[in-house]
Design a protein around this motif. Structure first.
Motif, PDB file in Angstrom:
ATOM      1  N   THR A  16       0.823  -1.220   0.000  1.00  0.00           N
ATOM      2  CA  THR A  16       0.000   0.000   0.000  1.00  0.00           C
ATOM      3  C   THR A  16       0.853   1.264   0.000  1.00  0.00           C
ATOM      4  O   THR A  16       0.443   2.279  -0.557  1.00  0.00           O
ATOM      5  CB  THR A  16      -0.972   0.033   1.200  1.00  0.00           C
ATOM      6  OG1 THR A  16      -0.226  -0.011   2.416  1.00  0.00           O
ATOM      7  CG2 THR A  16      -1.958  -1.105   1.143  1.00  0.00           C
ATOM      8  N   ASP A  21      -1.714   3.522  -5.839  1.00  0.00           N
ATOM      9  CA  ASP A  21      -2.734   3.659  -6.874  1.00  0.00           C
ATOM     10  C   ASP A  21      -3.101   2.337  -7.541  1.00  0.00           C
ATOM     11  O   ASP A  21      -3.966   2.309  -8.417  1.00  0.00           O
ATOM     12  CB  ASP A  21      -2.279   4.651  -7.938  1.00  0.00           C
ATOM     13  CG  ASP A  21      -2.087   6.045  -7.353  1.00  0.00           C
ATOM     14  OD1 ASP A  21      -2.810   6.401  -6.399  1.00  0.00           O
ATOM     15  OD2 ASP A  21      -1.195   6.770  -7.835  1.00  0.00           O
ATOM     16  N   LYS A  23      -4.769  -1.204  -8.224  1.00  0.00           N
ATOM     17  CA  LYS A  23      -6.093  -1.765  -7.948  1.00  0.00           C
ATOM     18  C   LYS A  23      -5.987  -3.164  -7.343  1.00  0.00           C
ATOM     19  O   LYS A  23      -6.887  -3.636  -6.657  1.00  0.00           O
ATOM     20  CB  LYS A  23      -6.922  -1.841  -9.231  1.00  0.00           C
ATOM     21  CG  LYS A  23      -7.081  -0.515  -9.932  1.00  0.00           C
ATOM     22  CD  LYS A  23      -8.148   0.298  -9.274  1.00  0.00           C
ATOM     23  CE  LYS A  23      -8.443   1.529 -10.102  1.00  0.00           C
ATOM     24  NZ  LYS A  23      -8.206   2.759  -9.436  1.00  0.00           N
TER      25      LYS A  23
END
Length: 128
Positions: A16, A21, A23
């Motif tokens: 993270t 960004d 997905k």
């Protein structure tokens, strides 16, 4: 193993932090030997994973995918299963897990069993 449980917390935190960004992320155990079609498989199932709100992962390992049970090798399956040793997981699931991840455990658990039992609720996994 409690150390391994906390190790994967650090792995998810790393993901993270360095890929905010993204997905989804592909996670591999350190001793996994990949099949030649691993990334091809992932490139085909990750879009399905991201479109379906009832899925939390796509694993390349399926204890339920024995040839005698499923002779059609060109089909993927879905079901309630643990993630296995090489998998893609939604970033939303990683973030949810990190928000719930205990610092210590009263009972020794593997991270994948804890994730399945405590975080993913009714969601399923795609497997070969």
């Amino acid at each position: 193993n409690a150390m391994l449980f906390q190790y994967y917390r650090k792995v998810f935190t790393f993901i993270t932090h360095f890929f905010p960004d993204a997905k989804a992320a592909i996670v591999l155990d350190e001793d996994v030997a990949l099949s030649p079609d691993f990334f091809s498989y992932m490139s085909q199932v990750i879009p399905v994973l991201l479109r379906d709100r009832t899925l939390y992962c796509a694993t390349a390992y399926g204890s339920l995918s024995k040839p005698e049970l499923h002779p059609q090798r060109d089909k993927i399956r879905r079901g309630e299963t643990l993630i296995g040793w090489g998998y893609a997981i939604k970033m939303s699931t990683i973030r949810k897990a990190l928000g719930m991840w205990p610092v210590t455990l009263a009972v020794v658990a593997t991270y994948d069993a804890w994730l399945y039992a405590r975080v993913v609720e009714d969601m399923e996994c795609i497997f070969p």
